[in-house]
Design a protein around this motif. Structure first.
Motif: not given
Lengths: 224, 215
Positions: A116-119, A121-125
Motif C-alpha cells: 500500500g505504501l509502495t503504491v 509513493v510510486l503511483y502518486g495516489v
C-alpha cells in the motif's frame, strides 16, 4: 487442550517458521514490489493512468503475492512428513484451519501495508477514506486467508500443487478482487458511502469461506 | 489382558496395489512385538494403518478400542509413530519441535525437555532441524514420540541411522517402556537386535501376518 489453545499453537508455529525463514521478507514482499514496479513501467506514470487504476493494480498484486504465501503455508507441512505429524497429534481440523488462516492473514496484512505504501509513493495516489480502506482491507484479508487455506489444503495432496493452486484459487477469489477494488476506488475518490456495500460483500465472502473451511478442512486434511 | 488391536481380513491399498492383502492380527496390551519381513511386505503400511494415517479398504480393525472403519482419528493422541520421516519442521529448533509436538498432542512442554535430555539432544537444543545430522534427526523423531507418553508405540526401523550410543539409549528406553506395561510394535530388519528386545514376532509377507514366535 481447548480449541483456542490449538489455534494459538498452530498460528504461533506457522508465524515462528515464517519469521525464522524470512520467506515473506526476502521473497514474497520483493515479488509484490517488483509487480507494482512493472505496472508502473507498463502504464507510464506521466499519463496519470496509474493513480486511477491503482486500486485494481494493488489488489492484483496482493492476490499474486498471496498465492506464494498460501503455497508456502502448506509446503512446510509436506517436508519431513510434518503433515502426518500434525495429523497424529489429533488436533481438531477446524482449529488447524483457523490457526493456519490466522498466520496467512497476518502475513497478508503486513504485505498489504508495505505494498500500500509502495503504491501511494510510486503511483502518486492521494489517500482519502482511511476507515473504509481499513475495513475493506480487513474483510478482504480474512476472505483471502480463509479461501486460500481451504484451497491450499485441497491442492496440498496433489502432485502438481504449485501449478494447480493458482488455477483453483484465482477464479474463487475474483469476488474479493472485484469488491476490494471497487471499495478502494470509492474510498480514494472521497465517496466512502458507495464503498460500504462492497465491504458488506467482502464480509459475506469472508464469513462464508470461514464457515465452509471450518467444516471441510478436517476431511480434506485427512483425505487429500 | 485387554486387546490393544484386532485386524480381520484387513486390506489397504497404495494406489491400486494392495499393500495389506487380508491381514489378520490380534495383539494384547503390553510387550514388544517385532514385525519382520522383506522390503515391500507391508510393514510400514501396517504401522500407518494402526496409526490411522491410511484407511482400511476392506475388512475390519480396531486399535485401542476404536473401530478403524468408523473413526481413525480419536485414538491418535494415545499412540506415537516413528516413521521414515521425522514429522518435524526445518525452521524450528530441536527444543521448539519437541515442545510443539508435546503440546500438540496435549502433553506438557516439560515432557519435551526431559525426552530431549534422555535422547542426548540437549547440546543441540537450539539447533534448527535443517542443520541436524541424519542420526540426530532420528534421535529427535524418537524423542518426539516418547514425549507423547503413548500407550501404543509404533516404530518403523527405529535403529536406522543411530550410532552405537543412540542404539543403546533406545534399547534402554524400550525395555523401560515394556516394564511399564505399554505396547510397542517395531518393524525392523535388524532382527538380532530387536529379537533380543521383543516378546513375540510376526512375519509380514505378501501383505499378511504370520506369528512365528511368542515368548
Amino acid at each position: 487442550m481447548n480449541a483456542f489453545s490449538e489455534i494459538k499453537l498452530i498460528a504461533g508455529k506457522d508465524l515462528r517458521i515464517e519469521m525464522r525463514s524470512r520467506i515473506l521478507l526476502s521473497q514474497v514482499l520483493p515479488f509484490g514490489a517488483i509487480v507494482v514496479l512493472l505496472f508502473a513501467f507498463a502504464l507510464d506514470p506521466d499519463r496519470g493512468i496509474l493513480a486511477r487504476v491503482a486500486p485494481g493494480l494493488f489488489w492484483i498484486t496482493v492476490l499474486l503475492a498471496a498465492l506464494l504465501a498460501i503455497g508456502r503455508a502448506f509446503s512446510i507441512e509436506q517436508q519431513h512428513g510434518a503433515r502426518d505429524g500434525l495429523r497424529l497429534a489429533g488436533l481438531d481440523g477446524s482449529s488447524v484451519f483457523i490457526g493456519k488462516a490466522i498466520a496467512i492473514a497476518v502475513q497478508l496484512a503486513i504485505l498489504e501495508a508495505v505494498l500500500g505504501l509502495t503504491v501511494v509513493v510510486l503511483y502518486g495516489v492521494e489517500v482519502h477514506g482511511v476507515v473504509v480502506l481499513l475495513a475493506t482491507a480487513s474483510a478482504a484479508t480474512i476472505g483471502l486467508a480463509a479461501a486460500g487455506t481451504l484451497y491450499g489444503v485441497l491442492a496440498a495432496g496433489l502432485r502438481a500443487r504449485e501449478t494447480l493452486l493458482p488455477l483453483l484459487l484465482l477464479p474463487v477469489l475474483a469476488p474479493v478482487m472485484l469488491g476490494a477494488t471497487r471499495a478502494f476506488e470509492d474510498g480514494l475518490e472521497g465517496v466512502p458511502g458507495n464503498a460500504w456495500p462492497w465491504v458488506a460483500l467482502l464480509t459475506v465472502f469472508a464469513l462464508l469461506y470461514t464457515g465452509v473451511g471450518m467444516l471441510a478442512f478436517g476431511p480434506l486434511w485427512e483425505d487429500t | 489382558m485387554p486387546n490393544v488391536l484386532k485386524l480381520r481380513e484387513a486390506v489397504c491399498l497404495l494406489g491400486r496395489f494392495p499393500a495389506l492383502a487380508g491381514l489378520d492380527l490380534d495383539l494384547d496390551a503390553g510387550g514388544i512385538t517385532l514385525l519382520s519381513g522383506p522390503n515391500g511386505a507391508g510393514k510400514t503400511t501396517l504401522l500407518r494403518l494402526l496409526a490411522g494415517l491410511v484407511p482400511l479398504h476392506s475388512g475390519t480393525g480396531s486399535v485401542l478400542g476404536f473401530d478403524l472403519n468408523t473413526d481413525r482419528v480419536s485414538h491418535r493422541r494415545r499412540l506415537a509413530l516413528v516413521g521414515h520421516d521425522t514429522f518435524c519442521y526445518d525452521d524450528l529448533t530441536v527444543r521448539e519441535n519437541l515442545i510443539f509436538s508435546a503440546k500438540a498432542s496435549g502433553r506438557k512442554a516439560a515432557i519435551g525437555e526431559s525426552t530431549m535430555e534422555r535422547l542426548g539432544l540437549s547440546h543441540v537444543a537450539g539447533v534448527l532441524h535443517s542443520r541436524l545430522s541424519a542420526g540426530q534427526r532420528r534421535r529427535l523423531a524418537l524423542a518426539a514420540a516418547f514425549g507423547r507418553d503413548p500407550e501404543l508405540l509404533l516404530l518403523d526401523e527405529p535403529h536406522a541411522g543411530l550410532d552405537a550410543e543412540g542404539r543403546e539409549i533406545l534399547d534402554e528406553i524400550l525395555r523401560e517402556t515394556d516394564a511399564t506395561g505399554r505396547t510397542v510394535i517395531i518393524a525392523s530388519h535388524e532382527l538380532e537386535r530387536t529379537r533380543a528386545l521383543s516378546n513375540r514376532e510376526f512375519s509380514i509377507r505378501g501383505g499378511r501376518a504370520y506369528l512365528i514366535e511368542q515368548a
